[in-house]
Scaffold this motif. Structure first.
Motif, short mmCIF file in Angstrom:
data_model
loop_
_atom_site.label_atom_id
_atom_site.label_comp_id
_atom_site.label_asym_id
_atom_site.label_seq_id
_atom_site.Cartn_x
_atom_site.Cartn_y
_atom_site.Cartn_z
N VAL A 1 0.85 -1.19 0.00
CA VAL A 1 0.00 0.00 0.00
C VAL A 1 0.89 1.25 0.00
O VAL A 1 1.79 1.37 0.83
CB VAL A 1 -0.92 0.02 1.25
N GLU A 2 0.63 2.15 -0.94
CA GLU A 2 1.39 3.40 -1.00
C GLU A 2 0.88 4.37 0.06
O GLU A 2 -0.29 4.31 0.47
CB GLU A 2 1.25 4.05 -2.38
N ILE A 3 1.76 5.28 0.47
CA ILE A 3 1.39 6.30 1.45
C ILE A 3 1.68 7.66 0.83
O ILE A 3 2.81 7.95 0.46
CB ILE A 3 2.18 6.15 2.77
N GLU A 4 0.64 8.46 0.68
CA GLU A 4 0.77 9.76 0.04
C GLU A 4 1.80 10.62 0.78
O GLU A 4 1.71 10.79 2.00
CB GLU A 4 -0.58 10.47 0.03
N GLY A 5 2.79 11.14 0.04
CA GLY A 5 3.80 12.00 0.63
C GLY A 5 4.97 11.25 1.26
O GLY A 5 5.87 11.87 1.84
N TYR A 6 4.97 9.92 1.15
CA TYR A 6 6.04 9.11 1.76
C TYR A 6 6.78 8.42 0.62
O TYR A 6 6.19 7.64 -0.14
CB TYR A 6 5.42 8.08 2.72
N THR A 7 8.08 8.67 0.51
CA THR A 7 8.82 8.23 -0.68
C THR A 7 9.63 6.95 -0.49
O THR A 7 10.18 6.42 -1.45
CB THR A 7 9.79 9.35 -1.14
N LEU A 8 9.72 6.44 0.72
CA LEU A 8 10.51 5.23 0.95
C LEU A 8 9.88 4.04 0.24
O LEU A 8 8.70 3.77 0.40
CB LEU A 8 10.59 4.94 2.46
N SER A 9 10.67 3.34 -0.57
CA SER A 9 10.13 2.20 -1.31
C SER A 9 10.09 0.95 -0.44
O SER A 9 10.75 0.87 0.60
CB SER A 9 11.01 1.91 -2.54
N LYS A 10 9.33 -0.03 -0.88
CA LYS A 10 9.21 -1.29 -0.17
C LYS A 10 10.59 -1.96 -0.06
O LYS A 10 10.95 -2.50 0.98
CB LYS A 10 8.23 -2.20 -0.90
N GLU A 11 11.38 -1.90 -1.15
CA GLU A 11 12.70 -2.52 -1.16
C GLU A 11 13.64 -1.84 -0.17
O GLU A 11 14.39 -2.50 0.56
CB GLU A 11 13.30 -2.48 -2.57
N GLN A 12 13.62 -0.49 -0.14
CA GLN A 12 14.46 0.25 0.81
C GLN A 12 14.06 -0.08 2.24
O GLN A 12 14.92 -0.24 3.11
CB GLN A 12 14.31 1.76 0.57
N LEU A 13 12.75 -0.16 2.46
CA LEU A 13 12.26 -0.46 3.81
C LEU A 13 12.70 -1.85 4.25
O LEU A 13 13.11 -2.05 5.39
CB LEU A 13 10.74 -0.35 3.84
N GLU A 14 12.63 -2.82 3.36
CA GLU A 14 13.06 -4.17 3.70
C GLU A 14 14.53 -4.19 4.10
O GLU A 14 14.91 -4.90 5.04
CB GLU A 14 12.80 -5.12 2.53
#
Length: 229
Positions: A198-211
């Motif tokens: 799920v995308e979050i408006e105004g939040y740029t961190l990608s799923k891969e970066q977060l992992e």
């Protein structure tokens, strides 16, 4: 539960007791602690061995109180509490390392991507009025479709978002959220949304970066609690 940790330095065996509060395994971070038990091949046993050093993982004071005789009769021990202790326990606090909720990482393996069957933005807002209106319509005896249509016009509560992201059914009917009053939502819930796709408006961190960030946080967390093992 009692576990035994065994490793070797050369041919010399290193043995440790690990005592784990059942509430940690059943709670929000159960998956994380089960991963740690698996990663270190901890063997479940029926008792602790007084001649070995011990690490205790507790969810709070009640576990320490309940197991007082077992824990405090051990000569070499390190106690970790993943929660809090009463302020009137300074003596006990001196022998305990506390971990706040913010210091306990998510296990990204637990939050796998969900199937998203609708492209729409959900507004998430935390106010008393929104909570009351949502609660009112949820309790009304209306046909499911009508109730769902009414609730879709009201901003989603944080509690409802938590439920949608955490539920076992891997299907969501929205692909993006817009948070009003971002200080009311925890970073961990935002992380769970991103890991679910799920995308979050105004939040740029990608799923891969977060992992990658969570994998690093998990590694550091394990080092903190298991370097004493």
């Amino acid at each position: 539960m009692f576990y035994l940790y065994k490793s070797y330095i050369g041919s010399q065996p290193i043995l440790r007791n690990i005592i784990v509060d059942d509430d940690l395994l059943k709670g929000e971070y159960g998956f994380l602690f089960k991963e740690i038990i698996s990663d270190f091949s901890l063997k479940q046993v029926n008792d602790v061995f007084n001649e070995y050093q011990t690490s205790v993982f507790a969810s709070g004071y009640e576990f320490l109180k309940k197991n007082h005789e077992i824990i405090f009769n051990l000569t070499e021990k390190k106690i970790f509490v993943f929660g809090d202790l009463p302020d009137n326990m300074p003596i006990l606090r001196n022998g305990v390392q506390l971990f706040s909720d913010d210091e306990i990482p998510l296990s990204f393996n637990e939050w796998r991507e969900k199937i998203i069957n609708n492209s729409r933005v959900i507004v998430v807002k935390k106010t008393i009025i929104v909570d009351l209106i949502t609660s009112f319509f949820e309790k009304l005896l209306l046909p499911k479709k009508i109730k769902k249509k009414i609730l879709s016009k009201i901003p989603m509560t944080i509690k409802k978002l938590e439920h949608e992201i955490a539920k076992d059914i891997p299907i969501l009917d929205f692909n993006k959220i817009r948070v009003i009053g971002a200080n009311n939502i925890s970073m961990k819930l935002l992380y769970k949304c991103l890991l679910s796709g799920v995308e979050i408006e105004g939040y740029t961190l990608s799923k891969e970066q977060l992992e990658m960030e969570l994998a690093d946080a998990y590694s550091q967390f394990k080092n903190k609690i298991l370097r004493y093992v």
